[in-house]
Design an enzyme around this catalytic site. Structure first.
Site, PDB file in Angstrom:
ATOM      1  N   TRP A 466      40.208  41.568  41.168  1.00 29.26           N
ATOM      2  CA  TRP A 466      39.000  41.422  41.987  1.00 29.26           C
ATOM      3  C   TRP A 466      39.315  41.442  43.477  1.00 29.26           C
ATOM      4  O   TRP A 466      38.443  41.198  44.295  1.00 29.26           O
ATOM      5  CB  TRP A 466      38.280  40.131  41.605  1.00 29.26           C
ATOM      6  CG  TRP A 466      37.912  40.093  40.158  1.00 29.26           C
ATOM      7  CD1 TRP A 466      36.782  40.612  39.580  1.00 29.26           C
ATOM      8  CD2 TRP A 466      38.689  39.548  39.082  1.00 29.26           C
ATOM      9  NE1 TRP A 466      36.809  40.413  38.224  1.00 29.26           N
ATOM     10  CE2 TRP A 466      37.963  39.759  37.874  1.00 29.26           C
ATOM     11  CE3 TRP A 466      39.926  38.900  38.998  1.00 29.26           C
ATOM     12  CZ2 TRP A 466      38.435  39.348  36.629  1.00 29.26           C
ATOM     13  CZ3 TRP A 466      40.402  38.497  37.763  1.00 29.26           C
ATOM     14  CH2 TRP A 466      39.654  38.715  36.599  1.00 29.26           C
ATOM     15  N   ASP A 467      40.563  41.723  43.822  1.00 25.95           N
ATOM     16  CA  ASP A 467      40.992  41.722  45.220  1.00 25.95           C
ATOM     17  C   ASP A 467      40.772  40.347  45.852  1.00 25.95           C
ATOM     18  O   ASP A 467      40.343  40.217  46.997  1.00 25.95           O
ATOM     19  CB  ASP A 467      40.253  42.798  46.021  1.00 25.95           C
ATOM     20  CG  ASP A 467      40.925  43.104  47.360  1.00 25.95           C
ATOM     21  OD1 ASP A 467      42.023  42.562  47.619  1.00 25.95           O
ATOM     22  OD2 ASP A 467      40.346  43.861  48.154  1.00 25.95           O
ATOM     23  N   TYR A 468      41.093  39.317  45.093  1.00 28.41           N
ATOM     24  CA  TYR A 468      40.986  37.944  45.577  1.00 28.41           C
ATOM     25  C   TYR A 468      42.314  37.464  46.186  1.00 28.41           C
ATOM     26  O   TYR A 468      42.703  36.307  46.039  1.00 28.41           O
ATOM     27  CB  TYR A 468      40.588  37.003  44.436  1.00 28.41           C
ATOM     28  CG  TYR A 468      39.124  37.021  44.077  1.00 28.41           C
ATOM     29  CD1 TYR A 468      38.155  37.486  44.955  1.00 28.41           C
ATOM     30  CD2 TYR A 468      38.692  36.538  42.844  1.00 28.41           C
ATOM     31  CE1 TYR A 468      36.813  37.486  44.612  1.00 28.41           C
ATOM     32  CE2 TYR A 468      37.344  36.524  42.492  1.00 28.41           C
ATOM     33  CZ  TYR A 468      36.413  37.004  43.386  1.00 28.41           C
ATOM     34  OH  TYR A 468      35.080  36.991  43.041  1.00 28.41           O
TER      35      TYR A 468
END
Length: 801
Positions: A466-468
């Site tokens: 999630w590109d966290y």
């Protein structure tokens, strides 16, 4: 408009005919769209309201065009039912109600004003009075609503004032601002107390400096200058460094490294510098006091703090090549955006690796370089566990591993440096990642600052697709233990809206963390984690449950557009897996919190957190579709927006913001907030919207309306010993001071352009005045750019207290 009550009933005035016809056309257009989009919404399983509402508006339009009084009665029934539906769906929340009822109230006023002239009732005093009374009531409601629109959105108000800590000693706080977050602990707390709540309204511009390096799209000066004694050291997005006299703004020296946009793929940043005073050299010796910058074209540069000259004994004539051992690096694919951190005698350097390009991107290796010689002290390369030296021969650091683009923190007593990591490339598909990469992605990793050996790891997001990646520095803070003592804590906020509090000695959670089940229905080749860690012992900085009903718009028209969009997106709540169809991600990969980080008022044990609340959507694309779409764009350089390649995986990807056709986020306001958390109780003290759309609004237009909708922010806040919070990172052009106890804005001053950075607060040893310094070069979501550094101070007569 005036109507002639004595005119024959069969020949209505021309003015009335034109007025009613135009109003009928408006109603017909709204009704037609409601019917069209309402059918779409119903087909997607959405709300039933819009289709019959559209039909009612169409019938009202026909009746009004025919000048029939039943148009008014039908519209009145429609408005009453719509009000009931709005209250049932949105409760008494102001902005959701305004979206549903505001436009219809305006139309109600216009229809009511039309009624006295309608042929069937013309001449009726009772009808005239009733119509004008109705118009007056609706107009009064609109006026009251408009006034309320300029008030902040309070999610929580303070109900108590935390007492000052008994063990706080202002004199024990460091005097200088030596790195990002002020100290290596990163609390962004200035103990200075000359500027107070009582005199902050006397602040005035003390001096203004122009760097000459004007920002632009992709080139953002996010710098908080260093402050060493009476000298400030700012940097710019192209890596230029200045020495500036702190009390006057006089430029003392200027260094230009010659970084070009082409060398960085137009992704240019400078958030901070590092400072080192070599204790082994005598005062006055060239190179004793040094300033370090890591440039976007992969250089680590040492400058003499007194002259700006390159330090010959560091690396090769003052420069260390960060490309060494990295293998092939395309321009812009590795960029140390956040600057180095001095940990003891080592400079810790990480870098941003361009998102979503390939599995074969540069390594995310974190390296330490001797601050005196520039020789590499160690490297943390997750693909070579236990090996801390440079790769041998033609080998390189492990490609595609988690990077560290945010700033690390350092505890000199424990001798540990804390790395906030990202994920392995690419971001949105992890089927090809190694176990070594998965182990430390989106984690806080504690290393021995002297040797680089790993001590502990705590992961905030398992198998992150999630590109966290962790966007901000870990904050090292001794928090109250509830028994009169303190615990050496580490506070790490994530893009997922969670705030984790760990014991920085061993990485164990101090506040409760629970593993909770999340969706796992990903694409073929993916292997998602069945659980994710939720920090339930701390407040979550994010909006509530996202649903079709929570979609927003300025009017019911664009709100309906947002509802149709939402209903068409794949959404399973938190950690919705990436799909081959459009899916909703909330919180988004921009995060709730970002690189500005958190500030802790150490006098009162209050943590300040600012966040943003913008939904994003994405979808994975087949390799064939990806290649065709990329070829069709004609782009020849790498980019992170639109379609991205994710080479050497089965998929590419496409991402965008969930917004209406007006360019307004579909998220219900606030779009950005600031909150205070009482760290003694770990509860929210106050929470409010912050920022207005004065310089950024629908269709990119400046609204010039100071409505406190709350706006997205990237930069951070700084708290002071006098109980103030200084903040300049909103998309409107202001420096604000807030009361740390209540969240009320006690002062604000306009800026020439946006200020996306964290302010600097210090007291000059030269004149004894406290200064607040802002880098104002333009914020990401606003249209204007500049090259300003502006210092504020009290008038000299007001600096005593």
């Amino acid at each position: 408009m005036s109507f002639n009550p004595d005119a024959p009933h069969g020949t209505p005035p021309v003015g009335l005919r034109i007025y009613a016809s135009v109003l009928a056309l408006v109603l017909a257009a709204v009704g037609a769209y409601f019917v069209y989009a309402g059918v779409q919404l119903l087909s997607l399983g959405g709300s039933l309201y819009y289709l019959p509402a559209g039909a009612a508006l169409l019938v009202t339009a026909v009746l009004l065009f025919r000048l029939h009084v039943r148009a008014a009665w039908l519209y009145a029934a429609f408005f009453v039912l719509t009000t009931g539906w709005a209250l049932w769906e949105a409760g008494l929340a102001f902005w959701p109600l305004a979206a549903r009822l505001g436009m219809f109230a305006v139309l109600g006023v216009l229809i009511a004003l039309c009624v006295p002239g309608l042929p069937a009732v013309r001449g009726s005093v009772r009808v005239r009075r009733g119509a004008f009374a109705t118009a007056g009531i609706l107009a009064a409601g609109l006026v009251a609503a408009a006034a309320n629109a300029f008030s902040p959105i309070w999610i929580a108000r303070a109900d108590h004032a935390p007492a000052a800590a008994n063990d706080f000693d202002a004199a024990a706080q460091p005097a200088n601002w030596v790195g990002f977050g002020r100290t290596t602990s990163g609390e962004q707390f200035a103990p200075d107390d000359q500027i107070t709540k009582d005199n902050v309204n006397q602040l005035q511009v003390a001096w203004t400096m122009h760097t000459g390096d004007v920002s632009a799209a992709g080139r953002e000066n996010q710098n908080t200058p260093l402050q060493i004694g009476n000298t400030l050291y700012p940097c710019t997005q192209s890596g230029q460094v200045f020495a500036v006299r702190a009390d006057t703004g006089e430029k003392l020296w200027h260094y230009t490294p010659g970084v070009t946009p082409e060398a960085t793929a137009n992704w240019m940043r400078c958030r901070s510098l590092a400072y080192f005073d070599n204790p082994d050299m005598t005062d006055g010796t060239p190179g004793k006091r040094r300033i370090y910058i890591s440039t976007g074209d992969m250089r680590l540069v040492a400058l003499d703090a007194d002259t700006g000259a390159l330090v010959p004994g560091f690396g090769e004539n003052g420069v260390v090549a960060l490309a060494r051992g990295m293998g092939t690096v395309k321009p812009g694919f590795y960029n140390p955006t956040s600057g180095p951190l001095l940990a003891g005698r080592n400079l810790i350097v990480g870098g941003w690796v361009m998102d979503n390009q390939s599995t074969d991107e540069p390594s995310g290796v974190v390296r330490a370089f001797d601050a005196v010689t520039g020789r590499m002290a160690w490297a943390w390369d997750v693909g070579r566990p236990g090996e801390t030296g440079e790769p041998a021969g033609d080998e390189t650091y492990t490609r595609g591993t988690p990077n560290m683009w945010a700033t690390p923190s350092y505890d000199p007593e424990l001798g540990l440096v804390y790395l906030p990591t990202g994920n392995g490339t690419p971001d949105l598909f992890g089927g090809n990642r190694s176990a070594a990469t998965d182990r430390v992605s989106s984690s806080v990793v504690a290393l021995d600052a002297r040797t680089g050996q790993e001590r502990w790891t705590f992961q905030l997001v398992h198998h992150d697709v999630w590109d966290y990646d962790l966007p901000s520095k870990p904050v090292l803070y001794d928090m109250p233990d509830g028994k009169g003592g303190r615990i050496p804590a580490l506070v790490q906020a994530g893009k997922n809206g969670q705030i984790y509090v760990l014991d920085r000695r061993n990485g164990k959670p101090i506040t409760e963390v629970q593993e909770r089940a999340v969706p796992t229905g990903g694409v073929p080749g993916e292997h998602l984690s069945p659980t994710q860690p939720y920090s339930v012992g701390m407040p979550a900085m994010r909006d509530g449950v996202v649903s079709e009903a929570s979609m927003w718009g300025i009017t019911p028209i664009d709100q309906l557009n947002c509802r149709v969009q939402f209903a068409g997106l794949h959404f399973e709540g938190d950690y919705t897996p990436p799909q081959l169809t459009w899916y909703l991600q909330n919180p988004s990969w921009f995060g709730t919190t970002n690189w500005g980080g958190q500030s802790i008022d150490k006098r009162h044990d209050i943590m300040i957190v600012n966040d943003m609340r913008i939904m994003m959507k994405g979808r994975l694309l087949s390799r064939e579709d990806t290649n065709a779409r990329l070829a069709a764009t004609g782009k020849t350089s790498a980019h992170t927006g639109g379609v991205v390649p994710m080479e050497r995986t089965p998929y590419g990807a496409e991402r965008g913001m969930v917004q209406s056709f007006l360019g307004v986020p579909c998220t219900t306001p606030p779009f950005g907030t600031m909150a205070a958390i009482d760290m003694t109780t770990q509860k929210v003290l106050w929470h409010r919207s912050l920022g207005t759309p004065e310089q950024f609004g629908p269709l990119g237009m400046k609204t010039h309306l100071p409505m406190e909708l709350g706006m997205p922010t990237l930069g951070g806040a700084v708290t002071t010993g006098a109980g103030l919070v200084f903040f300049s990172a909103t998309s409107d052009y202001y420096l604000r001071a807030l009361d740390v106890m209540t969240g009320e804005v006690v002062w604000k001053s306009p800026l020439p352009v946006g200020g996306g950075s964290t302010p600097l607060v210090f007291t000059s040893p030269a004149d004894g005045r406290q200064y607040v310094v802002v880098t104002a070069s333009g914020s990401r979501s606003a249209p204007d750019y500049g090259d300003y550094i502006i210092a504020y101070a009290l008038p000299k007569r007001a600096t005593t207290h």
